[in-house]
Design an enzyme around this catalytic site. Structure first.
Site, PDB file in Angstrom:
ATOM      1  N   HIS A   6       0.805  -1.230   0.000  1.00  0.00           N
ATOM      2  CA  HIS A   6       0.000   0.000   0.000  1.00  0.00           C
ATOM      3  C   HIS A   6       0.833   1.272   0.000  1.00  0.00           C
ATOM      4  CE1 HIS A   6      -3.963  -1.856   0.832  1.00  0.00           C
ATOM      5  NE2 HIS A   6      -3.251  -2.755   1.494  1.00  0.00           N
ATOM      6  N   LYS A  65      -8.007  13.681   4.817  1.00  0.00           N
ATOM      7  CA  LYS A  65      -7.219  12.447   4.794  1.00  0.00           C
ATOM      8  C   LYS A  65      -6.160  12.558   5.871  1.00  0.00           C
ATOM      9  CE  LYS A  65      -6.244  13.239   0.429  1.00  0.00           C
ATOM     10  NZ  LYS A  65      -6.218  12.138  -0.475  1.00  0.00           N
ATOM     11  N   ARG A  66      -5.443  11.440   6.105  1.00  0.00           N
ATOM     12  CA  ARG A  66      -4.339  11.528   7.055  1.00  0.00           C
ATOM     13  C   ARG A  66      -3.384  12.642   6.642  1.00  0.00           C
ATOM     14  NH1 ARG A  66      -2.672   7.391  10.397  1.00  0.00           N
ATOM     15  NH2 ARG A  66      -0.941   8.769  10.849  1.00  0.00           N
ATOM     16  N   LYS A 109       1.203  14.068   0.894  1.00  0.00           N
ATOM     17  CA  LYS A 109      -0.193  14.324   0.498  1.00  0.00           C
ATOM     18  C   LYS A 109      -0.420  15.820   0.262  1.00  0.00           C
ATOM     19  CE  LYS A 109      -1.976  10.298   3.050  1.00  0.00           C
ATOM     20  NZ  LYS A 109      -2.644   9.395   2.103  1.00  0.00           N
ATOM     21  N   THR A 166      -8.577   6.334  -1.703  1.00  0.00           N
ATOM     22  CA  THR A 166      -9.964   5.863  -1.870  1.00  0.00           C
ATOM     23  C   THR A 166     -10.915   7.027  -1.584  1.00  0.00           C
ATOM     24  OG1 THR A 166      -9.840   5.036   0.398  1.00  0.00           O
ATOM     25  CG2 THR A 166      -9.610   3.415  -1.360  1.00  0.00           C
ATOM     26  N   LYS A 175     -14.564   8.147  -3.184  1.00  0.00           N
ATOM     27  CA  LYS A 175     -15.774   8.474  -2.410  1.00  0.00           C
ATOM     28  C   LYS A 175     -16.318   9.835  -2.826  1.00  0.00           C
ATOM     29  CE  LYS A 175     -13.541   6.050   1.251  1.00  0.00           C
ATOM     30  NZ  LYS A 175     -12.548   6.191   2.319  1.00  0.00           N
TER      31      LYS A 175
HETATM   32  C1  NBG Z   1      -2.636   3.776   1.894  1.00  0.00           C
HETATM   33  C2  NBG Z   1      -2.263   4.648   0.716  1.00  0.00           C
HETATM   34  C3  NBG Z   1      -3.493   5.062  -0.035  1.00  0.00           C
HETATM   35  C4  NBG Z   1      -4.321   3.837  -0.388  1.00  0.00           C
HETATM   36  C5  NBG Z   1      -4.595   3.022   0.857  1.00  0.00           C
HETATM   37  C6  NBG Z   1      -5.352   1.752   0.572  1.00  0.00           C
HETATM   38  C7  NBG Z   1      -1.376   2.962   3.782  1.00  0.00           C
HETATM   39  C8  NBG Z   1      -0.055   2.476   4.285  1.00  0.00           C
HETATM   40  N1  NBG Z   1      -1.432   3.285   2.501  1.00  0.00           N
HETATM   41  O1  NBG Z   1      -3.128   5.720  -1.216  1.00  0.00           O
HETATM   42  O2  NBG Z   1      -1.577   5.779   1.172  1.00  0.00           O
HETATM   43  O3  NBG Z   1      -5.526   4.219  -0.962  1.00  0.00           O
HETATM   44  O4  NBG Z   1      -3.391   2.656   1.461  1.00  0.00           O
HETATM   45  O5  NBG Z   1      -4.714   1.006  -0.401  1.00  0.00           O
HETATM   46  O6  NBG Z   1      -2.338   3.069   4.529  1.00  0.00           O
END
Ligand code: NBG
Length: 868
Positions: free
Chosen positions: A377, A570-571, A576, A678, A682
């Site tokens: 991921h 988002k985080r 980002k 994701t 959404k």
């Molecule tokens: C995250 C990515 C996102 C991705 C999600 C689900 C982690 C380590 N990575 O871009 O930053 O959509 O995983 O795949 O949470």
């Protein structure tokens, strides 16, 4: 006093007994509803006296009881079938009451009893479950929901975290304050405890730590003419497990999948040197790992999850095939490793097969490579787990040996391949294959080398995983593939946006609920239908009212529901680039001050997200957003032309409110860094237009929408690679200095000056965020992408002034978002999970070779691994 009467002495039990009794007597919900209504006034009276909390605690067990029965039925139906065991450190499940009521068939009845307003209060009463955090945790949740909808045999495994990840509050300086997440107070009710999980031999499932290795030399036998060594893992700390099971239902409640969250059995007590981290296994998700203790804590948690889940997987198989018959494990099990947190499942499975069940080493590795699958991921180097060797050997000495064995095998395989390669190019890739090097023990490499296949989560990301992360393994013929992420239509359309769901169903029927992709074609004719487009705008406006209420309550800021709402939720992470959106916000502010009469829509820039407690820059970013919000929101010249808010404690529930009300989705990562995203899906599915880079799944969403309908900006991944090589002077000359960059400079200088002279040292300290970029120190290329990002916002604002044209674009983006159903993604995984069992038979163990130091007589010696 009868037990009923005793139970019924508090309002929660009274209510729940009254509803249950009626339901029990009646064979249909309709009849039950009538019965309950006819019991009036007593039941209505109970309800009117009950608090939302009473209702919540009365209704949850009623729903749960039904789901539990359905889970038993589901398990009987799936008995003997191959299961996917989905291992994930986190599961961001979101609210439970809504799905539980729907799946248990109680929703309409409760709606009738409570009325809409109280129902809403009930649904939003509890905090979201605190066992997840971000991207990969939400993905796991979407996938298990999708598997339930599709009636697929999946079992989820994770960990139980009593204090969750963090409860985010905002302090007096605008800074993030971290508290323990009190989710258990309301959320604990959804878990069904299994106190003593046992294996196929009826022995409790225990997870072992520490200890040492004893090497036993076995005497020669016909099978082993030279004898062989047995490595025994002894003197371990054996930790008893228990499970908290959540139930994940399909909408119709016919399929209910278990999500088992492992915990250490309460009361476990030990004086062992690892007792500290073991006792904290169920404390919190992602403890700070900036210290050695923190790292140890994580490793202990990860092994606990991996080992217990592997044992449960083996248990399922051995109950069908008998103890020790594990060569065909892939007939009953596929284990999906959600990133590398559960990667220790690989050496743990080998240990059990080889050490405990006597399977040959080679066979054991082959079995693992048929059973395990790995999803990557992230490419971010700091997120690719590497363990310090000594720390690893201290906690898992036998696994250290096993990984050394795997590494030897892998390097031999690599060398054979490289020797046979006439170009000689392969040798440059050798170092990148090693499982163990100066950096430590590489979990991602091990996962890619010793699973059946590795996938990335968007087309671009999967390509980069293969080309830049694992080129050596790719050259060795390991399998890499792509499954672009998907989202749950139930959570992200039906539940997040009931008004839009209703409009869609009223317009094109409800086939989309089972097959989201049908919206793509069915909605196309409505792109020119002004009646429909007007309704679409009306839905958005109503949803904005709910968001405005949330913002008023949380931030004390009044927003205009006609304003364009741009969401960056988002985080928090440098890549980002929340900072980019923040600088654009400053520029918008200055532009309004400079050109008060320019025609433009009212704007609301909304941010939300949590920062990891040890991530200083990310936390500074939150403080800065709040500082800026304060300035803008209280500037009388600005009025409601621009508002900037940071909504604290982002969650699934809050994101539902954001996506349903948003107009612009900010997806501003530096290209090549966001694996997929994701949130982008959404927002798109709910009719936001994206201002985003060519990164992750943005690229695919943009391709479906058409690039004219997607505000792409900035450098693409190849350009990023080039610009990264510029000297700071050259970078500064191109992207910070000169007339072309005046707007960015204006924003940065505004920040720099105003922050520097702030009397609060917590604020003046933040000037570095602007000053660094002014000095050309800009690792994430914010300056390089600024102008284009600004321009695309301007284009979007101009479009927003034409409501029907905007609604048409929103509809195009809804259709694009409809391409990203989790159901489609899960079906791709499922095809691979089930294919595994048709593979060729295992290769035989190689003939035994005499060891270099071969001695005839068996000796037993014990050896303490060096833990220096
Ligand atoms: C995250 C990515 C996102 C991705 C999600 C689900 C982690 C380590 N990575 O871009 O930053 O959509 O995983 O795949 O949470």
């Amino acid at each position: 006093m009868s037990s009923d009467a005793l139970l019924a002495s508090d309002p929660v039990s009274q209510l729940s007994l009254a509803i249950e009794k009626s339901l029990g007597k009646k064979d249909s919900l309709k009849a039950a509803a009538e019965d309950i209504t006819s019991q009036q006034p007593s039941i209505q009276e109970l309800i009117s006296r009950a608090t939302t909390q009473d209702l919540y605690f009365a209704l949850a067990p009623l729903a749960l009881k039904r789901l539990l029965a359905a889970k038993e039925e589901t398990q009987e139906r799936f008995a003997g079938r191959k299961h996917a065991f989905y291992l994930s450190m986190e599961w961001l499940m979101g609210p439970q009451m809504d799905t539980a009521l729907v799946a248990s068939g109680l929703f309409e009845l409760i709606q009738k009893l409570l009325g809409d307003e109280r129902l809403q209060q009930l649904l939003s009463f509890a905090r979201d479950l605190g066992i997840g955090n971000g991207g990969l945790g939400r993905l796991a949740a979407c996938y298990i929901e999708a598997a339930a909808q599709q009636d697929l045999p999946e079992k989820g495994y994770g960990l139980w975290f009593k204090k969750g990840f963090l409860y985010q509050k905002i302090g007096a300086h605008g800074q993030q304050i971290e508290e323990d997440d009190p989710w258990l107070e309301t959320g604990g009710i959804w878990a069904i405890t299994q106190s003593h999980p046992v294996d196929a031999q009826n022995k409790p499932i225990m997870v072992r730590f520490g200890g040492r290795i004893e090497v036993e030399h076995q005497p020669p036998s016909p099978e082993h003419p030279y004898g062989f060594e047995v490595h025994k893992w002894v003197d371990t700390l054996d930790v008893p497990t228990m499970l908290h099971n959540l139930l994940v239902p399909s909408d119709d409640g016919k399929t209910v999948l278990p999500l088992g969250l492992w915990a250490v059995t309460p009361g476990f007590d030990s004086q062992h040197y690892l007792a500290g981290p073991v006792n904290r296994i169920n404390d919190r998700l992602y403890p700070d790992e900036s210290t050695r203790e923190g790292k140890k804590q994580r490793l202990v948690q990860e092994f606990f999850l991996s080992s217990a889940s592997v044992q449960a997987t083996i248990t399922y198989h051995e109950k069908i095939f008998g103890i020790g018959h594990l060569e065909n494990l892939d007939e009953t099990a596929a284990m999906q490793l959600n990133d590398t947190h559960p990667a220790l499942a690989i050496p743990e499975l080998i240990r059990i097969l080889h050490d405990e069940r006597g399977m040959g080493w080679k066979k054991a590795t082959q079995v693992v490579r048929k059973v395990c699958f790995y999803t990557n991921h992230t490419l971010a180097p700091e997120a690719l787990e590497k363990w310090d060797r000594n720390l690893f050997a201290e906690i898992l000495p036998r696994h250290m040996e096993i990984i050394e064995g795997l590494n030897n095998d892998l390097m031999q395989e690599f060398d054979a391949k490289a020797n046979a390669d006439t170009s000689g190019d392969l040798w440059t890739l050798r170092d990148g294959v090693k499982l163990i090097d100066n950096e430590g023990v590489h979990m991602a490499r091990m996962s890619a080398a010793f699973t059946k296949m590795t996938n990335g989560v968007s087309k671009l990301h999967s390509e980069l995983v293969k080309k830049t992360l694992f080129p050596g393994l790719a050259a060795m013929g390991r399998t890499f593939w792509n499954v672009t992420n998907g989202i749950s239509p139930r959570r992200w359309l039906q539940l997040a946006n009931p008004r839009l769901s209703h409009l869609l169903t009223e317009t094109v029927g409800d086939e989309w609920k089972n097959d989201l992709g049908t919206l793509v074609e069915k909605l196309e004719p409505f792109q020119e239908d002004n009646v429909f487009l007007t309704k679409l705008n009306a839905v958005k406006k109503k949803n904005k009212k709910a968001l405005a209420a949330l913002i008023l309550q949380e931030n004390g800021v009044v927003i205009d529901t006609d304003a364009l709402i741009a969401c960056h939720t988002k985080r928090l992470h440098e890549y980002k680039r929340q900072a980019l959106t923040l600088f654009v916000t400053v520029a918008q502010y200055l532009d309004i001050l400079a050109h008060p009469d320019k025609e433009r829509p009212k704007l609301v820039n909304l941010f939300a997200g949590k920062a990891a407690p040890s991530y200083k820059y990310a936390k500074d970013c939150i403080t800065l957003i709040n500082w800026l919000g304060n300035k803008i929101n209280n500037d009388p010249i600005i009025g409601d032309k621009l508002k900037t808010v940071f909504v604290s404690d982002n969650s699934v529930s809050r994101t539902q409110t954001f996506v349903s009300a948003s107009d612009i989705s900010e997806q501003t990562s530096m290209a090549g860094m966001e694996a997929s995203g994701t949130g982008n899906m959404k927002y798109s599915l709910n009719g936001s237009l994206t201002v985003g880079t060519e990164d992750g799944a943005n690229i695919e969403i943009g391709a479906y929408a058409g690039s004219d309908h997607f505000f792409f900006f900035g450098l693409n991944e190849r350009e990023v690679e080039v610009i990264k090589t510029l000297s700071p002077e050259e970078y500064k000359r191109r992207y910070v200095e000169g007339d072309d960059n005046a707007r960015l400079r204006g924003a940065l200088e505004y920040l720099s000056q105003n922050l520097a002279c702030d009397s609060d040292p917590e604020i003046s300290r933040l000037a570095y965020m602007a000053n660094n970029i002014l000095a050309g120190k800009d690792k994430w290329l914010v300056a390089a992408d600024f102008n284009d990002c600004w321009d695309k916002h301007e284009q979007a604002h101009a479009l927003y002034l034409k409501p029907l044209a905007w609604a048409k674009e929103a509809l195009i983006n809804i259709r694009a978002g409809a391409k990203f159903s989790a159901i489609g993604s899960v079906m791709q995984y499922y095809e691979q999970w089930t294919k595994a069992s048709h593979d060729a038979a295992l290769e035989p163990e190689p003939a035994p070779q005499p060891p270099a130091d071969y001695v005839q007589s068996p000796v037993v010696e014990s050896q303490q691994l060096s833990l220096a």
